[in-house]
Motif scaffolding. Structure first.
Motif, PDB file in Angstrom:
ATOM      1  N   UNK A  12       0.888  -1.151   0.000  1.00 18.07           N
ATOM      2  CA  UNK A  12       0.000   0.000   0.000  1.00 18.07           C
ATOM      3  C   UNK A  12       0.934   1.210   0.000  1.00 18.07           C
ATOM      4  N   UNK A  13       1.381   1.585  -1.178  1.00 10.00           N
ATOM      5  CA  UNK A  13       2.413   2.611  -1.342  1.00 10.00           C
ATOM      6  C   UNK A  13       1.974   3.945  -0.748  1.00 10.00           C
ATOM      7  N   UNK A  14       0.687   4.237  -0.765  1.00 10.60           N
ATOM      8  CA  UNK A  14       0.194   5.500  -0.219  1.00 10.60           C
ATOM      9  C   UNK A  14       0.475   5.610   1.275  1.00 10.60           C
ATOM     10  N   UNK A  19      10.627   4.859   5.337  1.00  4.04           N
ATOM     11  CA  UNK A  19      11.601   4.712   6.431  1.00  4.04           C
ATOM     12  C   UNK A  19      12.674   3.678   6.116  1.00  4.04           C
ATOM     13  N   UNK A  20      12.376   2.688   5.258  1.00  7.81           N
ATOM     14  CA  UNK A  20      13.360   1.688   4.860  1.00  7.81           C
ATOM     15  C   UNK A  20      13.545   0.532   5.826  1.00  7.81           C
ATOM     16  N   UNK A  21      12.752   0.463   6.877  1.00  3.94           N
ATOM     17  CA  UNK A  21      12.888  -0.626   7.850  1.00  3.94           C
ATOM     18  C   UNK A  21      12.665  -1.979   7.175  1.00  3.94           C
ATOM     19  N   UNK A  22      11.657  -2.080   6.351  1.00  2.00           N
ATOM     20  CA  UNK A  22      11.364  -3.347   5.671  1.00  2.00           C
ATOM     21  C   UNK A  22      12.519  -3.767   4.764  1.00  2.00           C
ATOM     22  N   UNK A  23      13.126  -2.813   4.111  1.00  2.00           N
ATOM     23  CA  UNK A  23      14.260  -3.091   3.219  1.00  2.00           C
ATOM     24  C   UNK A  23      15.420  -3.669   4.030  1.00  2.00           C
ATOM     25  N   UNK A  24      15.691  -3.093   5.184  1.00  2.00           N
ATOM     26  CA  UNK A  24      16.797  -3.538   6.025  1.00  2.00           C
ATOM     27  C   UNK A  24      16.567  -4.931   6.612  1.00  2.00           C
ATOM     28  N   UNK A  25      15.327  -5.276   6.932  1.00  2.00           N
ATOM     29  CA  UNK A  25      15.047  -6.565   7.558  1.00  2.00           C
ATOM     30  C   UNK A  25      14.797  -7.692   6.567  1.00  2.00           C
ATOM     31  N   UNK A  31      13.239  -6.053  -1.532  1.00  7.27           N
ATOM     32  CA  UNK A  31      12.658  -4.713  -1.518  1.00  7.27           C
ATOM     33  C   UNK A  31      13.692  -3.622  -1.735  1.00  7.27           C
ATOM     34  N   UNK A  32      13.192  -2.464  -2.154  1.00  6.15           N
ATOM     35  CA  UNK A  32      14.025  -1.278  -2.302  1.00  6.15           C
ATOM     36  C   UNK A  32      13.153  -0.049  -2.095  1.00  6.15           C
ATOM     37  N   UNK A  33      13.797   1.081  -1.836  1.00 10.97           N
ATOM     38  CA  UNK A  33      13.083   2.351  -1.837  1.00 10.97           C
ATOM     39  C   UNK A  33      13.300   2.979  -3.202  1.00 10.97           C
ATOM     40  N   UNK A  34      12.212   3.388  -3.814  1.00 10.32           N
ATOM     41  CA  UNK A  34      12.263   4.003  -5.140  1.00 10.32           C
ATOM     42  C   UNK A  34      11.422   5.268  -5.075  1.00 10.32           C
ATOM     43  N   UNK A  35      12.035   6.383  -5.322  1.00  6.85           N
ATOM     44  CA  UNK A  35      11.376   7.681  -5.212  1.00  6.85           C
ATOM     45  C   UNK A  35      10.765   7.877  -3.824  1.00  6.85           C
ATOM     46  N   UNK A  36      11.465   7.378  -2.798  1.00  2.57           N
ATOM     47  CA  UNK A  36      11.042   7.567  -1.421  1.00  2.57           C
ATOM     48  C   UNK A  36       9.926   6.655  -0.943  1.00  2.57           C
ATOM     49  N   UNK A  37       9.576   5.657  -1.729  1.00  2.00           N
ATOM     50  CA  UNK A  37       8.503   4.724  -1.375  1.00  2.00           C
ATOM     51  C   UNK A  37       8.975   3.291  -1.598  1.00  2.00           C
TER      52      UNK A  37
END
Length: 70
Positions: A12-14, A19-25, A31-37
């Motif tokens: 649910x990108x909205x 924060x990137x917590x999911x990417x780190x774990x 996962x990645x952050x792309x355009x801040x999401x």
């Protein structure tokens, strides 16, 4: 109730604040952050462990059944 193998990663990108917590774990670098999401960059590597869902403070990522329509 869907088994883990029947679940798929949902976003649910909205709701994501980037924060990137999911990417780190994520143990498989799915996962990645792309355009801040949050963005799924490698779904084939996902082992559906649920670490992203467990750690997300905004409920922006989860493992859902295909029947939930979201």
């Amino acid at each position: 109730m869907a088994t883990t193998s029947e679940k798929e990663l949902k976003l649910n990108v909205e709701w994501c604040k980037g924060c990137g917590i999911c990417v780190e774990f994520c143990p498989r670098n799915v996962l990645e952050l792309k355009s801040g999401k949050i963005n799924i960059k490698n779904i084939e590597a996902c082992i559906k462990c649920g670490q992203c869902e467990l750690r997300c403070p905004d409920y922006a990522i989860y493992l859902g059944g295909k029947e939930d329509g979201r």
